[in-house]
Design a protein around this motif. Sequence first.
Motif, PDB file in Angstrom:
ATOM      1  N   ASP A 167      -2.459  -5.417   5.932  1.00 37.55           N
ATOM      2  CA  ASP A 167      -3.908  -5.329   5.906  1.00 37.55           C
ATOM      3  C   ASP A 167      -4.393  -6.668   6.018  1.00 37.55           C
ATOM      4  O   ASP A 167      -3.697  -7.869   5.709  1.00 37.55           O
TER       5      ASP A 167
ATOM      6  N   THR B 285      -1.745  -7.123   2.219  1.00 38.55           N
ATOM      7  CA  THR B 285      -1.119  -6.049   1.628  1.00 38.55           C
ATOM      8  C   THR B 285      -0.141  -5.356   2.878  1.00 38.55           C
ATOM      9  O   THR B 285      -0.610  -5.179   3.680  1.00 38.55           O
TER      10      THR B 285
ATOM     11  N   ARG C 148       1.391  -2.929   4.906  1.00 39.50           N
ATOM     12  CA  ARG C 148       0.952  -1.338   5.104  1.00 39.50           C
ATOM     13  C   ARG C 148       2.156  -0.559   5.605  1.00 39.50           C
ATOM     14  O   ARG C 148       2.382   0.538   5.495  1.00 39.50           O
ATOM     15  N   SER C 149       2.955  -1.330   6.651  1.00 37.44           N
ATOM     16  CA  SER C 149       4.026  -0.428   7.273  1.00 37.44           C
ATOM     17  C   SER C 149       5.196  -1.456   7.737  1.00 37.44           C
ATOM     18  O   SER C 149       5.035  -2.581   8.156  1.00 37.44           O
TER      19      SER C 149
ATOM     20  N   TRP D 114       3.407  -4.487   9.579  1.00 37.93           N
ATOM     21  CA  TRP D 114       1.884  -4.704   9.592  1.00 37.93           C
ATOM     22  C   TRP D 114       1.293  -5.088   8.028  1.00 37.93           C
ATOM     23  O   TRP D 114       1.884  -4.422   7.286  1.00 37.93           O
TER      24      TRP D 114
ATOM     25  N   GLY E 192      -5.235  -3.944  11.574  1.00 38.34           N
ATOM     26  CA  GLY E 192      -4.609  -4.809  10.529  1.00 38.34           C
ATOM     27  C   GLY E 192      -3.892  -6.094  11.229  1.00 38.34           C
ATOM     28  O   GLY E 192      -4.056  -6.528  12.488  1.00 38.34           O
TER      29      GLY E 192
ATOM     30  N   ALA F 110       0.841  -1.111   0.092  1.00 37.76           N
ATOM     31  CA  ALA F 110      -0.183  -0.014  -0.030  1.00 37.76           C
ATOM     32  C   ALA F 110       0.961   1.209  -0.064  1.00 37.76           C
ATOM     33  O   ALA F 110       1.606   1.405   1.037  1.00 37.76           O
TER      34      ALA F 110
END
Length: 252
Positions: A111, A115, A117-118, A109, A100, A50
Amino acid sequence: MKKLTTTLLLILSFFVVFGQTLEARYQPAVSGFINAVKSKNVNKLADRVAYPLEREYPLPAIKNKQEFIKRYKEVFDDQLIKMIVNSKPAKDWSQVGWRGIMLFQGDLWLDDDGTLRSVNHQSAVERKNRAVLIAREKSGLHESIKVFKDPVLVFETAKFRIRIDDLGNHNYRYASWPLKSKMSDQPDLILKKGEWVPEGSGGNHRFDFKSGNFLYSCWVMEMGGKDTPPAILTIYKANKEILSQDATTIKN
C-alpha cells in the motif's frame, strides 16, 4: 485467484499501461519496507502486513501476525529476499494508481504507506506444499472431476457449491452440487470449455460456461465495497437472467 495466474495476467497488463517511476513521496515507505526485510526482524515486518495475506489456492491464507512469523520462510525465500533488499525504490518500484506500489512486474505489492498487501512470488517450499494439498484434494473428489491441471476456486452460495478447475491452456471446468452434497459425490452439473473474462482494471473477473441456450457466469470480486460478496453465481437462459446468488464463502 488466486488466483495468482489470473492476478499475474492483470498485473502485467497494468504494468504496461500504468507502470511508472516511483514518485519521491512514496519512496520513504518503500525504503522502510526494504529495511525491515533487510534487518531480518520478522516480528517487526509482521506488523507491516495487511491480513489476511492470501496465498495461491489451495494454500491457506496467512491470517494474522503469529501465522506470518511461523510461515515467513515459506513465503520469503532467499530469492525473494535478495530481490527486495537489492531493489532501488526509485527504479524498481512503481506506483500503480489506487492499486498500490509494486516491485518489478508485480512480484510483491505494498500500500502507499508501505504495508505489505500481497506476494505473488512463490517459493519452492510453497510449490511443494501446494502440490501435496492438490493431490490430497484430488483424492477426495468424485472420479468424474479428479483430472485437472490447476484448481482455481471453490465457492458456496445459499444453495450450491461451485468448483472451477483449469484443465490446461486456460480451458476451465465448472462443477456444481447442492450445498448438502460433498465434492466426493457425483456433481449435478459439469461444464467444460469455460472462459476467463476480465472486468475492469481492479482485478474483478468472471468465468463463463455455456450449455445450449444457458450461460453460467461466476463473478469473482477482488475489489469492491464492504458489502460486496466475494463471488456471484448468475445463470442466464436465452440472455435473460433467471438466477443470481451471492457467495457466502470462497476459496481461491
